[in-house]
Design an enzyme around this catalytic site. Structure first.
Site, PDB file in Angstrom:
ATOM      1  N   CYS A  17       0.822  -1.210   0.000  1.00  0.00           N
ATOM      2  CA  CYS A  17       0.000   0.000   0.000  1.00  0.00           C
ATOM      3  C   CYS A  17       0.861   1.268   0.000  1.00  0.00           C
ATOM      4  CB  CYS A  17      -1.005   0.003   1.147  1.00  0.00           C
ATOM      5  SG  CYS A  17      -0.290  -0.197   2.783  1.00  0.00           S
ATOM      6  N   HIS A 119      -2.856   0.658   7.233  1.00  0.00           N
ATOM      7  CA  HIS A 119      -2.987   0.706   5.779  1.00  0.00           C
ATOM      8  C   HIS A 119      -2.824   2.146   5.306  1.00  0.00           C
ATOM      9  CE1 HIS A 119      -4.440  -0.217   1.781  1.00  0.00           C
ATOM     10  NE2 HIS A 119      -5.449   0.624   1.922  1.00  0.00           N
TER      11      HIS A 119
END
Length: 185
Positions: A17, A119
Site C-alpha cells: 500500500c 494501511h
C-alpha cells in the site's frame, strides 16, 4: 457533457500500500517495489532485518520510506494534528492527503488475531474533483467537491489510530500557507 478525467489507480498487491500511495499520488507508476526496497537499504544499511519493511519482502513500508520517496521528488510531508478541524487546511496548497488507518489482517475470510496492521492510502484532486485512491478499492471512489472530501477525511480521523499526512511543496511547508487560522475562510 464533460469528459471525466482518467484517474490512475493501482490495486492492492501483497502489502504494498505504501508503493500504491506514491504511484496513485503521482498518477503514474513512478516507483517500483525495488525502488522502495533500495530506500529501505539506504535508511538502514547492512542489516539482515530492515525495520522499514516486512521481513517477508511483501512490502509494509513505514513512513520513513514514504517520506524519503517524496523527498526524492522534492515534496514534503506534514503530519496533521487530528485534534484540529480539517477545515483549517488550505486545500489549494495540498498535493495529496495520505491517510494511515488501522486494518485487520485476514487469511481469506478469517481475521488473524494479534495481526493488526496499518494501511496507507491517498486522497487527491484529479481535474475538478477529489478521489479516494485506496488500493483496496476496485476502482477510484469519487468523493466530489472540496467540502465533501474534507468531510470524508474528517470522518476517517475519528478512528483512534488514524493519521493524516499532507503532501506539499517545500515552500508551502516552510511558509505554513497550508494552514488557515480561520477555518471558515
Amino acid at each position: 457533457m464533460e469528459n471525466s478525467p482518467t484517474v490512475y489507480h493501482e490495486r492492492q498487491k501483497k502489502m504494498l500500500c505504501g508503493l500504491h500511495v506514491l504511484n496513485n499520488l503521482f498518477q503514474e507508476g513512478l516507483f517500483t517495489q525495488s525502488d522502495l526496497d533500495d530506500i529501505c537499504n539506504r535508511l538502514t544499511p547492512s542489516r539482515v532485518f530492515n525495520p522499514h519493511k516486512s521481513v517477508l519482502g511483501l512490502g509494509n513500508y513505514d513512513i520513513n520510506v514514504i517520506t524519503s520517496a517524496l523527498q526524492s521528488k522534492t515534496l514534503c510531508l506534514i503530519w496533521f494534528d487530528r485534534r484540529k478541524d480539517v477545515k483549517c487546511i488550505n486545500t489549494d496548497q495540498i498535493k495529496g492527503f495520505i491517510l494511515n488507518v488501522p486494518t485487520d489482517f485476514k487469511l481469506g475470510f478469517v481475521k488473524v488475531p494479534f495481526m493488526d496492521f496499518k494501511h496507507w492510502y491517498v486522497v487527491r484532486k484529479v481535474g475538478e474533483l477529489y478521489y479516494n485512491l485506496d488500493s483496496k478499492l476496485p476502482k477510484p471512489d469519487e468523493l466530489g467537491t472540496n467540502e465533501e472530501m474534507l468531510n470524508f477525511v474528517s470522518e476517517k480521523l475519528t478512528a483512534s489510530e488514524s493519521h493524516l499526512l499532507l503532501v506539499v511543496e517545500p515552500d508551502i511547508e516552510k511558509d505554513g500557507s497550508w494552514y488557515r487560522e480561520d477555518p471558515k475562510s
